[in-house]
Design a protein around this motif. Sequence first.
Motif, mmCIF file in Angstrom:
data_model
loop_
_atom_site.group_PDB
_atom_site.id
_atom_site.type_symbol
_atom_site.label_atom_id
_atom_site.label_comp_id
_atom_site.label_asym_id
_atom_site.label_seq_id
_atom_site.Cartn_x
_atom_site.Cartn_y
_atom_site.Cartn_z
ATOM 1 N N ALA A 138 0.832 -1.207 0.000
ATOM 2 C CA ALA A 138 0.000 0.000 0.000
ATOM 3 C C ALA A 138 0.867 1.258 0.000
ATOM 4 O O ALA A 138 0.578 2.222 -0.720
ATOM 5 N N GLU A 139 1.928 1.258 0.789
ATOM 6 C CA GLU A 139 2.834 2.405 0.816
ATOM 7 C C GLU A 139 3.480 2.623 -0.555
ATOM 8 O O GLU A 139 3.635 3.755 -1.012
ATOM 9 N N ALA A 140 3.858 1.524 -1.219
ATOM 10 C CA ALA A 140 4.462 1.648 -2.546
ATOM 11 C C ALA A 140 3.494 2.302 -3.519
ATOM 12 O O ALA A 140 3.885 3.172 -4.325
ATOM 13 N N LEU A 141 2.231 1.924 -3.463
ATOM 14 C CA LEU A 141 1.240 2.510 -4.363
ATOM 15 C C LEU A 141 0.964 3.971 -4.016
ATOM 16 O O LEU A 141 0.780 4.809 -4.911
ATOM 17 N N LYS A 142 0.935 4.290 -2.729
ATOM 18 C CA LYS A 142 0.644 5.667 -2.315
ATOM 19 C C LYS A 142 1.787 6.623 -2.613
ATOM 20 O O LYS A 142 1.565 7.801 -2.899
ATOM 21 N N ARG A 143 3.020 6.111 -2.551
ATOM 22 C CA ARG A 143 4.182 7.006 -2.616
ATOM 23 C C ARG A 143 4.743 7.188 -4.024
ATOM 24 O O ARG A 143 5.573 8.065 -4.240
ATOM 25 N N THR A 144 4.317 6.372 -4.979
ATOM 26 C CA THR A 144 4.856 6.461 -6.334
ATOM 27 C C THR A 144 3.930 7.281 -7.238
ATOM 28 O O THR A 144 2.743 7.442 -6.965
ATOM 29 N N ARG A 145 4.480 7.776 -8.333
ATOM 30 C CA ARG A 145 3.695 8.501 -9.336
ATOM 31 C C ARG A 145 2.996 7.509 -10.265
ATOM 32 O O ARG A 145 3.414 6.360 -10.384
ATOM 33 N N PRO A 146 1.921 7.912 -10.930
ATOM 34 C CA PRO A 146 1.309 7.037 -11.935
ATOM 35 C C PRO A 146 2.327 6.624 -12.998
ATOM 36 O O PRO A 146 3.109 7.444 -13.481
ATOM 37 N N GLY A 147 2.324 5.358 -13.332
ATOM 38 C CA GLY A 147 3.264 4.833 -14.307
ATOM 39 C C GLY A 147 4.576 4.357 -13.730
ATOM 40 O O GLY A 147 5.389 3.758 -14.434
ATOM 41 N N ALA A 148 4.808 4.608 -12.457
ATOM 42 C CA ALA A 148 6.055 4.180 -11.823
ATOM 43 C C ALA A 148 6.114 2.659 -11.746
ATOM 44 O O ALA A 148 5.093 1.977 -11.634
ATOM 45 N N CYS A 149 7.314 2.116 -11.805
ATOM 46 C CA CYS A 149 7.513 0.676 -11.697
ATOM 47 C C CYS A 149 7.601 0.279 -10.223
ATOM 48 O O CYS A 149 8.367 0.876 -9.451
ATOM 49 N N ILE A 150 6.811 -0.713 -9.838
ATOM 50 C CA ILE A 150 6.843 -1.261 -8.488
ATOM 51 C C ILE A 150 7.290 -2.714 -8.589
ATOM 52 O O ILE A 150 6.679 -3.508 -9.318
ATOM 53 N N VAL A 151 8.358 -3.058 -7.887
ATOM 54 C CA VAL A 151 8.923 -4.403 -7.919
ATOM 55 C C VAL A 151 8.894 -4.953 -6.497
ATOM 56 O O VAL A 151 9.384 -4.299 -5.565
ATOM 57 N N ALA A 152 8.302 -6.127 -6.315
ATOM 58 C CA ALA A 152 8.192 -6.729 -4.988
ATOM 59 C C ALA A 152 8.629 -8.178 -5.042
ATOM 60 O O ALA A 152 8.392 -8.870 -6.038
ATOM 61 N N ALA A 153 9.265 -8.648 -3.954
ATOM 62 C CA ALA A 153 9.744 -10.030 -3.895
ATOM 63 C C ALA A 153 9.473 -10.623 -2.526
ATOM 64 O O ALA A 153 9.507 -9.924 -1.509
ATOM 65 N N VAL B 101 -8.531 -2.355 -0.125
ATOM 66 C CA VAL B 101 -8.385 -3.775 0.205
ATOM 67 C C VAL B 101 -7.120 -4.012 1.029
ATOM 68 O O VAL B 101 -7.141 -4.701 2.056
ATOM 69 N N LEU B 102 -6.001 -3.427 0.602
ATOM 70 C CA LEU B 102 -4.722 -3.667 1.272
ATOM 71 C C LEU B 102 -4.687 -3.092 2.684
ATOM 72 O O LEU B 102 -3.981 -3.606 3.551
ATOM 73 N N GLU B 103 -5.439 -2.025 2.907
ATOM 74 C CA GLU B 103 -5.406 -1.361 4.211
ATOM 75 C C GLU B 103 -6.612 -1.712 5.074
ATOM 76 O O GLU B 103 -6.888 -1.050 6.068
ATOM 77 N N ALA B 104 -7.305 -2.790 4.720
ATOM 78 C CA ALA B 104 -8.547 -3.136 5.423
ATOM 79 C C ALA B 104 -8.314 -3.823 6.752
ATOM 80 O O ALA B 104 -9.239 -3.971 7.539
#
Length: 337
Positions: free
Chosen positions: A94-109, A155-158
């Motif tokens: 959720a933090e990754a989605l809130k803190r990035t700009r539209p179109g930014a790449c989010i990579v999670a492992a 959903v993620l912050e529920a």
Amino acid sequence: MNDTPLPTLLFPFERGLIDPPGEGERVLFLGAPGALHLPSDFAGDMTAVQGYRPDFLALQRAGVPVLPEAEGKGYDMALVLLGRHRRENEQRLAEALKRTRPGACIVAACTKKDGGGSVRKRVGNLIDLEDHASKYHGVVLWLRRPDTVDTVLGVLEAWESRTDGYTTAAGGFSDDGIDPGSALLVECLPDNLSGALADFAAGWGYLSVAASERVTGVKSIDLYEAHHASLEAARRNMAARAPQMPARFFWHDLLGEPVNERYDVILMNPPFHRSRAAEPDMGHGMIAAAAKALKPRGRLFLVANRQLPYEESLEKHFAAQGELRRDKVFKVLWARK
């Protein structure tokens, strides 16, 4: 906290599946490990987020800009390391989605043993993935941050951050309710405690709140905790449930940083897990730290699993020690300096 999926996270960059951040791009790294080594072609402006004090200090010593909590917006990329705590994982995503700009790449492992496959499926059901891969006993996924993320964040912050009437912290000790060992320790506390009290490895503050309510002679309580989110939860719990008690809060590594204050009483439910394996040396180290932090004739009260051999440390560091109670799982020990 060295058992991280960092190699899995970096795999798509190594294979050219994702372009590394370029000069001037802002990168947010959520859950960055203390032993962080990035490829030489990572040219972006990195900000690490790490709430576990020993890893935070290691990153700081390495010269990495690091915060205990995410701040700011408009990042061009987010890297996210996930672990075995679902609530904490979803909080980081959720933090990754809130803190990035539209179109930014989010990579999670996430490692497979921590449920990497399940994480991929859950995130894929919430938002379109660009791709994913399995490597180094883990799963890595990547996506582009959409223009609108409100539904996904809902959903993620529920998850509920309160249990048993207390605020808890995702990923912290006993985040699903009052720990039975801590409850047993509170039952065993003598009524004649007085003076300055410290709560070592305080978590979200149950022992401190309970001591404030139960023992009238305590004049002040200092809470020491290495997990930043747990300490902030403890701050809220003390303010809500024991506002009359003078309290201070120390984000502190009891095994690596000295305690400068001195106390009449120390309470402790010492951790003995950094990962899945039991590490009783953590408890031995905290007992030694407590012995140094107590005033002459100061008292320590601790609870531990029955099989943990803490009596030898108490004999080594204290003038007197003994056992107050034992049940099928726990034992409550005391010691006097």
